[in-house]
Design an enzyme around this catalytic site. Structure first.
Site, PDB file in Angstrom:
ATOM      1  N   HIS A 292      31.811   3.990  80.150  1.00 59.80           N
ATOM      2  CA  HIS A 292      31.410   4.378  81.501  1.00 59.80           C
ATOM      3  C   HIS A 292      32.386   5.384  82.107  1.00 59.80           C
ATOM      4  O   HIS A 292      31.981   6.302  82.825  1.00 59.80           O
ATOM      5  CB  HIS A 292      31.308   3.144  82.398  1.00 59.80           C
ATOM      6  CG  HIS A 292      31.060   3.482  83.830  1.00 59.80           C
ATOM      7  ND1 HIS A 292      32.019   3.340  84.801  1.00 59.80           N
ATOM      8  CD2 HIS A 292      29.965   3.976  84.453  1.00 59.80           C
ATOM      9  CE1 HIS A 292      31.528   3.731  85.962  1.00 59.80           C
ATOM     10  NE2 HIS A 292      30.294   4.117  85.791  1.00 59.80           N
TER      11      HIS A 292
ATOM     12  N   GLU B  37      31.390   8.807  81.222  1.00 62.17           N
ATOM     13  CA  GLU B  37      30.265   9.348  81.992  1.00 62.17           C
ATOM     14  C   GLU B  37      30.774  10.203  83.153  1.00 62.17           C
ATOM     15  O   GLU B  37      30.168  11.223  83.494  1.00 62.17           O
ATOM     16  CB  GLU B  37      29.396   8.203  82.500  1.00 62.17           C
ATOM     17  CG  GLU B  37      28.233   8.644  83.346  1.00 62.17           C
ATOM     18  CD  GLU B  37      27.643   7.486  84.122  1.00 62.17           C
ATOM     19  OE1 GLU B  37      27.336   7.689  85.304  1.00 62.17           O
ATOM     20  OE2 GLU B  37      27.514   6.383  83.553  1.00 62.17           O
ATOM     21  N   HIS B  38      31.889   9.798  83.736  1.00 62.64           N
ATOM     22  CA  HIS B  38      32.497  10.564  84.826  1.00 62.64           C
ATOM     23  C   HIS B  38      33.307  11.739  84.292  1.00 62.64           C
ATOM     24  O   HIS B  38      33.224  12.856  84.814  1.00 62.64           O
ATOM     25  CB  HIS B  38      33.391   9.651  85.666  1.00 62.64           C
ATOM     26  CG  HIS B  38      32.628   8.640  86.470  1.00 62.64           C
ATOM     27  ND1 HIS B  38      32.436   8.762  87.823  1.00 62.64           N
ATOM     28  CD2 HIS B  38      31.995   7.489  86.104  1.00 62.64           C
ATOM     29  CE1 HIS B  38      31.725   7.719  88.272  1.00 62.64           C
ATOM     30  NE2 HIS B  38      31.448   6.948  87.238  1.00 62.64           N
TER      31      HIS B  38
ATOM     32  N   GLU C 219      34.215   2.402  92.541  1.00 63.93           N
ATOM     33  CA  GLU C 219      32.814   2.102  92.267  1.00 63.93           C
ATOM     34  C   GLU C 219      32.641   0.623  91.924  1.00 63.93           C
ATOM     35  O   GLU C 219      31.715  -0.041  92.407  1.00 63.93           O
ATOM     36  CB  GLU C 219      32.326   2.968  91.102  1.00 63.93           C
ATOM     37  CG  GLU C 219      30.875   2.753  90.700  1.00 63.93           C
ATOM     38  CD  GLU C 219      30.488   3.586  89.500  1.00 63.93           C
ATOM     39  OE1 GLU C 219      29.488   3.240  88.846  1.00 63.93           O
ATOM     40  OE2 GLU C 219      31.184   4.577  89.193  1.00 63.93           O
TER      41      GLU C 219
END
Length: 463
Positions: free
Chosen positions: A63, A66-67, A143
């Site tokens: 994840h 992804e950033h 997040e």
């Protein structure tokens, strides 16, 4: 073209499209579906790496990337990727899940070469210096705090997965555990990129107004020099059979009880998965279906009821989520759920009710394939998670073939108390109701790139 690319498979999708899978010498796969309905293209890159490929102590790596992939490359300064795409009138996004990570650009057909060039650039030339990595690490920890730790729905999702999967990596969240995210070493982050972000671990999915020979030539031009990686073995610890009901209760700052229940189900490639998809619709696919009508309309025990069958490669979960009405408790809803399930097991579903459920599922299936992005996303999921995009092209027929006897048999086999896990959030008396909408929150099922919507919010939207 013949010397560079090998045509491996092709199949129809709907009435007018044909999908072909090509393979390059590097191992890069390309799915192409020419769709001339509008002069636009969805260009997606699917990597066979998700949270299931991580290790304890290193969760959240997939994840985080992804950033990072929207940050800096050797030829693009930070933020320039998005700006270049937006100048064309297009948009970019990404999502991470348990079985995969994918990146999407949607842009005018005339700008296809730009999309090919940009995606090839970040597959092979991402800059992973300490400054950009630490900045994105802070984004991800915030997040997680917002979507899981400060959101009851996110907490329920995460707790259910950990309760249901004790050996399989589906048990840890896609966003990662907070202590792991904070501690991911820079050397490990760089190694993750070199290992998984390689052409032989990727599938390009291109749907839209393209000329297929020209597309193959473009991809060969920009990706041809990217070397394949040595991919590690990906054996996953099997989840032992569940033999007893698992229940977790915890107080939260909410106004009413919330219930999240999950029955262990087979993976999406299993023939019974399509039957369970119909069962989910029979339970709460519309206001007139069994569970919704009983809990919300007739008994007024709940304000919301939702069912979801997770499209996982390995064991899935048939989930039921209930928000109780004021004055009612989760155990009341559980008693009604048990009664509804007994009805499915003991009496064949009526032909009219089954036909209605099939119509709902079929409508939802085709609605998800109305635009190039939806088609590409569904194809990418089936190719990456299940190993062959052609499982998508036959799914509608498999759903249509389900019988009342199938429903009864599968309900008896899977909807048992000893196969389910239950998480209940109860009001703890504190002020506030914790009702943040939790869009894209962390059940391990999809986190959108910052400015976009990600994968359907909760990752359950793929056919």
């Amino acid at each position: 073209m013949a010397a560079t690319w090998t045509l491996e498979a092709e199949a129809p999708l709907g009435r007018s499209l044909r999908v072909r899978r090509w393979r390059a010498p590097s191992g890069l796969a390309l799915l192409c579906a020419v769709d001339r309905a509008a002069p636009i293209v969805s260009y997606q890159t699917w990597f066979r790496v998700g949270s299931r490929h991580e290790h304890p102590g290193r969760t959240g790596m997939a994840h985080l990337f992804e950033h990072l992939m929207f940050n800096q490359t050797e030829s693009l300064p930070p933020g320039e990727f998005d700006r270049v795409i937006e100048r064309t009138g297009g948009e970019s996004n990404a999502a991470t899940w348990v079985d995969w990570t994918y990146y999407r650009v949607s842009l005018p057909a005339r700008d296809l070469e730009l999309g090919v060039r940009l995606e090839a650039e970040r597959m092979s030339h991402l800059v992973l210096d300490e400054g950009p990595v630490e900045a994105e690490r802070d984004v991800v920890t915030n997040e997680r705090r917002e979507r899981v730790e400060d959101d009851v729905d996110g907490w329920l999702d995460e707790k259910l997965m950990a309760l249901a999967f004790r050996a399989h990596p589906y048990g840890w969240p896609t966003i990662g555990w907070m202590e792991d995210i904070r501690a991911l070493p820079l050397d490990d982050i760089r190694a993750f990129y070199r290992t998984w972000y390689a052409p032989n671990n990727a599938t390009l999915v291109v749907v839209g107004d393209v000329d297929e020979p020209a597309l193959l030539e473009l991809v060969d031009r920009y990706y041809g020099a990217i070397p394949p990686a040595t991919l590690p073995a990906t054996a996953t610890a099997p989840e032992p059979p569940q033999t007893e009901e698992r229940v977790h209760r915890e107080g939260k700052p909410i106004a009413t009880d919330r219930l999240l229940l999950g029955w262990r189900a087979p993976g999406q490639g299993d023939p019974d998965w399509a039957v369970l998809d119909l069962i989910a619709t029979l339970l709460a696919g519309s206001p007139s279906t069994r569970l919704y009508r009983r809990l919300v309309v007739e008994r007024e025990l709940a304000s919301t009821v939702d069912t979801q069958l997770t499209p996982f490669r390995d064991p899935s979960l048939l989930r039921v989520a209930v928000t109780l009405a004021r004055g009612h408790r989760a155990d009341e809803a559980l008693a009604e759920i048990d009664d509804i399930v007994r009805g499915l097991i003991e009496r064949p579903v009526a032909a009219e009710e089954l036909a209605k459920a099939k119509n709902l599922v079929e409508t939802d299936f085709w609605a998800g394939l109305t635009d190039p992005d939806g088609k590409a996303e569904a194809l990418g999921h089936h190719e990456t998670a299940l190993g062959d995009f052609r499982s998508l092209t036959t799914l509608a027929e498999r759903l249509a073939a389900v019988t009342a006897e199938d429903v009864q048999r599968v309900a008896r086999e899977y909807l048992r108390k000893d196969r389910r896990s239950i998480v209940i959030a109860e009001p703890d008396g504190e002020d506030g109701d914790g009702d943040g909408d939790g869009d894209e929150h962390g059940d391990g099922d999809g986190h959108g790139h910052g400015h976009g919507h990600g994968h359907g919010g909760d990752g359950m939207g793929i056919p």
